[in-house]
Design an enzyme around this catalytic site. Structure first.
Site, PDB file in Angstrom:
ATOM      1  N   GLY A 239       0.776  -1.239   0.000  1.00  0.00           N
ATOM      2  CA  GLY A 239       0.000   0.000   0.000  1.00  0.00           C
ATOM      3  C   GLY A 239       0.799   1.276   0.000  1.00  0.00           C
ATOM      4  O   GLY A 239       0.232   2.371   0.068  1.00  0.00           O
ATOM      5  N   GLU A 273       4.457  -6.209   1.695  1.00  0.00           N
ATOM      6  CA  GLU A 273       3.970  -6.722   0.408  1.00  0.00           C
ATOM      7  C   GLU A 273       3.811  -5.572  -0.590  1.00  0.00           C
ATOM      8  O   GLU A 273       2.709  -5.275  -1.033  1.00  0.00           O
ATOM      9  CB  GLU A 273       2.616  -7.411   0.607  1.00  0.00           C
ATOM     10  N   PRO A 274       4.889  -4.898  -0.953  1.00  0.00           N
ATOM     11  CA  PRO A 274       4.758  -3.752  -1.848  1.00  0.00           C
ATOM     12  C   PRO A 274       4.536  -4.168  -3.297  1.00  0.00           C
ATOM     13  O   PRO A 274       5.155  -5.116  -3.771  1.00  0.00           O
ATOM     14  CB  PRO A 274       6.115  -3.057  -1.705  1.00  0.00           C
ATOM     15  N   GLY A 275       3.659  -3.482  -3.986  1.00  0.00           N
ATOM     16  CA  GLY A 275       3.466  -3.715  -5.413  1.00  0.00           C
ATOM     17  C   GLY A 275       3.776  -2.435  -6.166  1.00  0.00           C
ATOM     18  O   GLY A 275       4.835  -2.261  -6.766  1.00  0.00           O
ATOM     19  N   ARG A 312      -7.128   2.504 -15.096  1.00  0.00           N
ATOM     20  CA  ARG A 312      -7.134   3.285 -13.855  1.00  0.00           C
ATOM     21  C   ARG A 312      -7.880   4.620 -13.943  1.00  0.00           C
ATOM     22  O   ARG A 312      -8.635   4.948 -13.040  1.00  0.00           O
ATOM     23  CB  ARG A 312      -5.697   3.493 -13.331  1.00  0.00           C
ATOM     24  N   CYS A 342     -15.932   2.306 -27.587  1.00  0.00           N
ATOM     25  CA  CYS A 342     -17.264   2.896 -27.693  1.00  0.00           C
ATOM     26  C   CYS A 342     -17.882   3.097 -26.318  1.00  0.00           C
ATOM     27  O   CYS A 342     -18.879   2.465 -25.963  1.00  0.00           O
ATOM     28  CB  CYS A 342     -18.128   2.010 -28.559  1.00  0.00           C
ATOM     29  N   GLU A 343     -17.243   3.930 -25.527  1.00  0.00           N
ATOM     30  CA  GLU A 343     -17.743   4.251 -24.182  1.00  0.00           C
ATOM     31  C   GLU A 343     -17.309   5.687 -23.877  1.00  0.00           C
ATOM     32  O   GLU A 343     -16.145   6.032 -24.091  1.00  0.00           O
ATOM     33  CB  GLU A 343     -17.071   3.369 -23.115  1.00  0.00           C
ATOM     34  N   TYR A 371      -0.567  -1.944 -11.974  1.00  0.00           N
ATOM     35  CA  TYR A 371      -2.006  -2.031 -12.242  1.00  0.00           C
ATOM     36  C   TYR A 371      -2.332  -1.452 -13.625  1.00  0.00           C
ATOM     37  O   TYR A 371      -3.364  -0.812 -13.808  1.00  0.00           O
ATOM     38  CB  TYR A 371      -2.820  -1.357 -11.127  1.00  0.00           C
TER      39      TYR A 371
HETATM   40  N1  LLP Z   1      -1.095  -6.975  -0.211  1.00  0.00           N
HETATM   41  C1  LLP Z   1      -2.417  -7.148  -0.351  1.00  0.00           C
HETATM   42  C2  LLP Z   1      -3.105  -8.102   0.536  1.00  0.00           C
HETATM   43  C3  LLP Z   1      -3.138  -6.397  -1.303  1.00  0.00           C
HETATM   44  O1  LLP Z   1      -4.448  -6.555  -1.410  1.00  0.00           O
HETATM   45  C4  LLP Z   1      -2.446  -5.474  -2.136  1.00  0.00           C
HETATM   46  C5  LLP Z   1      -3.158  -4.688  -3.137  1.00  0.00           C
HETATM   47  C6  LLP Z   1      -1.050  -5.346  -1.975  1.00  0.00           C
HETATM   48  C7  LLP Z   1      -0.410  -6.110  -0.995  1.00  0.00           C
HETATM   49  C8  LLP Z   1      -0.224  -4.412  -2.808  1.00  0.00           C
HETATM   50  O2  LLP Z   1      -0.587  -3.086  -2.646  1.00  0.00           O
HETATM   51  P1  LLP Z   1       0.320  -1.914  -3.290  1.00  0.00           P
HETATM   52  O3  LLP Z   1       1.645  -1.953  -2.591  1.00  0.00           O
HETATM   53  O4  LLP Z   1       0.467  -2.191  -4.749  1.00  0.00           O
HETATM   54  O5  LLP Z   1      -0.464  -0.695  -3.048  1.00  0.00           O
HETATM   55  N2  LLP Z   1      -5.926  -1.640  -8.825  1.00  0.00           N
HETATM   56  C9  LLP Z   1      -5.708  -0.607  -7.844  1.00  0.00           C
HETATM   57  C10 LLP Z   1      -4.902  -1.120  -6.661  1.00  0.00           C
HETATM   58  C11 LLP Z   1      -5.514  -2.326  -6.009  1.00  0.00           C
HETATM   59  C12 LLP Z   1      -4.693  -2.854  -4.858  1.00  0.00           C
HETATM   60  C13 LLP Z   1      -5.182  -4.159  -4.395  1.00  0.00           C
HETATM   61  N3  LLP Z   1      -4.413  -4.767  -3.344  1.00  0.00           N
HETATM   62  C14 LLP Z   1      -5.047   0.594  -8.501  1.00  0.00           C
HETATM   63  O6  LLP Z   1      -4.825   0.561  -9.711  1.00  0.00           O
HETATM   64  O7  LLP Z   1      -4.787   1.604  -7.835  1.00  0.00           O
END
Ligand code: LLP
Length: 413
Positions: A239, A273-275, A312, A342-343, A371
């Protein structure tokens, strides 16, 4: 991040002009910088160096096998949410003992796959899931390592669709219930408590919610110390937010210091858990201008990438900076940058000051590494884009553009 920058008026990814990437691979195309991904990963790894930790890259943000392999080789573990993501990380050479499995809706088949692979732990989100996990572990003659996902009821300022840590959300269980579940785990020969988990949401730019979340799961870990002595991992989820529109960046130093001071002298090991914070600013979406339309009220720049390629803006009202790949004119017009679908919701930007572009010009939609591709669809029977990874002066295709035959391959006619 200086990895996407102008040199002689042309936007480059590292040392490669993006114009050359578009020429060679076509558009729309996602382009990532290897150096940027590794730099983002190392910033976290270095910042946490004083705390025993495990960084589990959240695969859902960008699951390209090449990127998973790159991060695995750099030392990352993985946070997965499906059997599909498990298959991906294993194919990318991941060590299963560095994999955590999150998600509210794991099926028995997915649980079996995790047990067979020997993952580090299941992040369990309900009593029902715990029951299924116990049953499957017993059936397979294995002990299932787990953590209970606590819903810490922490408010994090972010888009409501990606806020997850409040009691009104479907994720995790309240603290009291978590403690109950650990008691259940202690009574089972097939279950083993290995950690306590939470995740409060995504794109959070404030430090305090993360510290608060750690306080909450520390409290649970302490409360269950007697019944769950093997609890070792405290997982605060992901997050960590990034700037999309010049926002003040997350204060990483303060974040790390607060985590460290809370964990100092405890027997626990931190999991994150960084994404987004690893891949978000390491990617752009390249698109070509098809048409420029003007009517009495508005200007529209129609490009060959749409909401099917980058969802997004449509889904969350997200802002992505859009810049010309070749700087030609300083003139600005205010325009909606729209896709071919077409939206009316098919836009990448609305009411945006833009340079005076012409058909054939290239645009780069910035901060699209997280994402982006993973949320792409085939709506309007449009093949998903290609993906390219830049390393220094080399650009390599890491996913071919989908072909129309791929789209129809599973259909009967
Ligand atoms: N751990 C868990 C349990 C999660 O549900 C998520 C993201 C992450 C880690 C990674 O979060 P991050 O570090 O990437 O913020 N599609 C949306 C974001 C959805 C996130 C869902 N869960 C967007 O494009 O902003």
């Amino acid at each position: 991040m200086a990895t996407f920058d102008y040199k002689s008026g042309c936007l480059h990814g590292e040392a490669v002009p993006l114009e050359a990437v578009a020429q060679r691979f076509g558009t729309p195309t996602y382009v990532y910088s290897r150096a940027a991904i590794l730099e983002n990963y190392r910033r976290l790894a270095d910042g946490l160096a004083r705390i025993p930790n495990l960084i589990c890259y959240s695969v859902k943000a960008n699951s390209n096998l090449n990127i998973l392999r790159l991060l695995g080789e750099a030392g990352a573990g993985f946070d997965i949410v499906s059997a599909g993501e498990l298959t991906r990380v294993l194919r990318a050479g991941a060590d299963p003992s560095r994999v955590v499995f999150s998600g509210v809706g794991k099926t028995a088949e997915e649980i079996d796959a995790g047990l067979e692979a020997g993952i580090l732990m299941f992040n369990v989100e309900s009593g029902g899931e715990l029951e299924v996990l116990e049953g499957r572990a017993k059936a397979l003659g294995k002990a299932a390592a787990l953590s209970i996902r606590v819903n810490p009821d922490v408010v994090a300022e972010t888009h409501p669709y990606i806020s997850t840590g409040q009691i009104v959300h479907k994720f995790g269980v309240p603290k009291n219930e978590a403690i109950e579940l650990y008691r259940r785990v202690a009574r089972s020969a097939s279950l083993r408590a290995r950690g306590v988990t939470c995740h409060i949401g995504s794109q959070i730019l404030e430090v305090e919610p993360f510290h608060k979340a750690l306080d909450e799961i520390l409290e649970v870990a302490r409360a269950v110390r007697e019944v769950a002595p093997a609890t070792e991992f405290l997982d605060i989820g992901g997050g960590f937010g990034i700037p999309y529109q010049g926002e003040k960046p997350l204060a990483h130093e303060r974040l790390f210091e607060g985590l460290e001071s809370r964990l100092r002298g405890t027997p626990y090991r931190l999991v994150i858990e960084p994404g987004r914070s690893i891949v978000g600013d390491a990617g752009v979406l390249l698109a070509r201008v098809l048409y420029v339309k003007r009517n009495a009220q508005k200007n529209f720049i129609v490009v060959d990438a749409g909401m099917n390629d980058l969802m997004r803006p449509t889904l969350y009202g997200s802002y992505h900076e859009i810049v010309p790949v070749v700087r030609r004119s300083a003139e600005t017009l205010t325009a909606d940058v729209v896709g071919p679908l077409c939206e009316t919701g098919d836009f990448l930007a609305q009411g945006r000051p833009m340079p005076d572009v012409e058909p054939g010009d290239l645009l780069a939609i910035l901060t699209a590494g997280a994402y982006g591709y993973v949320l792409a669809s085939n709506y309007n029977t449009r093949p998903r884009p290609a993906e390219v990874l830049i390393d220094g002066d080399q650009a390599g295709l890491i996913r071919v553009r989908e072909r129309l035959e791929d789209l129809m391959a599973g259909e009967t006619a």
